[in-house]
Scaffold this motif. Sequence first.
Motif: not given
Length: 785
Positions: A454-456, A459, A461-462, A464, A501
Amino acid sequence: MTIRNLLLKSASAFAFFTLAACGGGGTGGGSSSPALNTPAPPLNNGTNFDTAEYRENSALAQMNILTAYDNGYTGNGILVAVIDSGVTEVPELEGQLHSASTNVANLDPNDADDFSGHGTAIAGVIASKRDHNTNNSPINMHGVAFDAQILNINATTSANCPDLDNCSFFHSDLANAYDYAVQHNADIINESLGSNTFPTIGLQQAIQRAVAADKLIVQPAGNIEDTDPAGTGTEIQGSARVAIANWANGQIIVAGSVDSNNVISDFSYRAGEDAKNIYLVAPGEQFTTPDHLTNNSFEYVFTSGTSVSTALISGAAALLMQAFPNLSAAEIADILFTTATDLGVPGVDNVYGRGLVNIEEAFTAQGQLSLAGNGFGETATIGTANTVASQNLIYSGGAFGADISFRDNLSNVMVTDKYDRSYNIDFSNSVYNPQAMIDLDRFMTGAMSTRRHDIIFDEKTNVRMAWQHDDRFNEIDKRYFSNHLDRHRTNTGQLRMAISHSLDNTKSVSFTAGMSLPEMLEDYRPDDYIAPNKHGFNMLLNPAETIGVSYKNNGKTTHEIAIATSEGSIPREISQVPINFQNTMVLNRIEHHFTNNLTASFDFGLLTEKGSVLGAISTGALEIGRGARTGFVGGKFNWNITNKSNIFARVSYGLTKVDGSSTSIIDQISTLKSYSYLVGVKTNGIIRNNDQLSISFSQPLKLHGGKGIISTVSNRDYVNNNYTMSYTAVPLAPRGTERDIELAYTIAEIMGVRAQVNFLYQLNPGHVQSIPNSKNILIRLGSRF
C-alpha cells in the motif's frame, strides 16, 4: 490358346488402331489402350470395395477412386455414350448396355457389336460390372463406374473395320454419333478415337451441339506410333483440338496417359501450350479389359494407350455426376481440372497439363462453404474445408458449464461448397470444453505467493497493489543458469492495482485494474478455497483484463455503484484465428448494517456481453449469439457470530436476452435463466490464535432455463433443388449441476512456515452429469526467507 498368350497377342495388336478422315483412309492416333468431407447423403451400407477385382487394375487406386465407392457412388443412373467400333455384350458387360444402342454408320441397330475389340475394351474400362462373387477368373476386373450404363454407338461398318489394324471412321458418321448421343440423353460422350486430321465442319458442329446440350466430352490426346517422325506428340493430335475452341466451354477433356509411377507414357501426346488447361492425365498402360469375342468366357486382354486414359476419365466423371446431379458438364470438368494432382513442373504445364485425375480430392468440398437449405443462417459462408474447424466452434463455459447439452444435435449439418454440392459436417467435435475440474496450478501460485503493498499519498488518497511473486528456485537459476535466462524475464505476474480517493467523510471513488469484482467491492477473500470463485455473474469478467471504477456512499446504509469491463479470447491452441469477447458490468449494491456484526446487501445490475453468451464463446454456424444482455439481482449476508467466527451467504439470479446471429443454425433462443449460491462459515483460533477453519457449500453459476431451435437439412432433392428442413427444439441448460463442498484449514507462521490443508468434494464437476464426483485434498507449505 491360353489366357497369357491371348493377353500378349491382344496387347500387341491394339497398338495400331486408326481413325480415318471423311471420305478416305488415314493413319495415326487413337489406338486402344488398356471427409470436408463426405457428400450428403451417404449411400454406402458398409460394403467393402477394396477387393481383388478392384485391385486388378491399379489405375483405380492411382486415381483414388475408392473414395467414391466408400461413399456409395458407383455410376448408377449415369449414361455414358461410347462412340467406337461397337460394343459386344460379353459377360462383363451383360446388362450394362442401353437398349438404344445402335450402329449409326449403317443405321442397323442389330449391327452394333464390336468389329475390332476396341469399343468393347473401352466400354469395359468404364462399366464392366462388379461380379467378384460369381466370376472366378484370376484376372477378374470391374470398370471405374461399374453401375453406369453404356450407350453403344457403333460408328463404323464391317467393310471399314475388317480388323483392328484396318479400322476407319467417316467424320459424317461420327457427327451422327454425337447427335445420337444427345438425342438419347447421354450424360457423357466418350470418343476414344483420334487422328492428326482436324474434324470437318460438320463434325465440329455436331460436337458444338453436344456442348450446348450440356454434355461432357472426353477425347484422347493421341498415341505416338513407332513410325512417327521424331518430335511427334509435343501437342495434342489434330482431332482433339476442338477442345481449345471458345465454344467448347471447358466441357471437352483431352486425355493423356501416365504409367504406374505417374510419369508421362512414351506413347502419349503431351498437352502442349494451347491445350494445357483442358488436358488431364490418367493411367493408360497395361489395363485389364474384357475381350470382345463372341465366345468370350470371361477372357481378358491388356490394353494400353490414351484411349484407356480417356475411358478412365469418363468413368471418374460418371462417379461425380451420380454423387452431385446438380452439376453441369462444365462444372464436372472444372472440378476434375482443379482437383487434379499436379505432376511435372509445378503448376499447369505443357506435358501433364492440369495433372492426374484425383477422385478423392474431387469429392472434397472446394472453395467457400455455406450453410445449405433455407433455415437459420441461410447461405451464410462459414469458411473453407481447411478453415471451417477454426471458424465454427463453441468454447463452452460460464453458466453453460464445461459441456454443451445440445452438442449431439450438431452432428449432421449440411453445407454446400462453391459448386453447390452438399456435404454433411459433424460439428459436435467443434465444441471445446474448459477445464471442468479444479485448476490446482493456479491455486498453488495463489494466495501463498501473493505480495501486497500500500502506498498512502495523503489522508484521502492511497494506492493498493498486489501481485503474484514466484521466487522458487530463484537462487539456483541465478547461480547456474543465468546465461540461459531471458534478460527480460520477470518473477512477477497478475499485477492488480486500486487507487482510492475520498471525496469527503462518506463518499469515495476507486479506480482498479486487474481486480475481480469481489476484490473491487472488498468482498470476501476467495483465496481460502480450491474451488474457483464461480458464484455470481462477476465470474464472467476476466479479472486479469478487468478495469473498473466504483463510487461508494458510506453510512449505515451504503450505496455503491461499480462499472467494470474486461476482454479476453479463446485459447490459441483451439483457434489460430483470434476470437475475442468483451464484457461490461454495471452493479448497484445497497448494503445495510443492521448491527456491527450483521450486514446484508441487495445487488442489481446489468451485464452486457459482446462475443459471448453467459460465458460461452461461439462463432460462425455454431454461434449461440453475437452477444447478450443480462439483468440480474443478488443478495449478500454476513453475520459475525463472535469476534472470531462469521457466517456468510451469497445468491444471484439473472435473466438473459440473447442477440441472435445471422450466420448460425441456432436461433429463436428464449430468455435464459441462471442462478448461483454460496454459503459458508469461517472461524479463527481453533487450535492457535493465528489459524482459520473455513467451510463452504456452493453452486457455481448455472443456466437452468431456456431453449433454442436448431435448423438442419434432413434431405436434399438434387433434381428439383429442394431441401427438407428439420427444426429441433433443444434445452440449453447443462445436464448436471455442480455443487462444491469444501473445508480449508490454515495455520500461519509456525517457525516461519505457513501451512494450509484443503479438502474439496465436487458433485458433477463443470455441471457435467457424466463426470464422476471428485474428491480432492491439497496440502500446502510456504515460507518466506
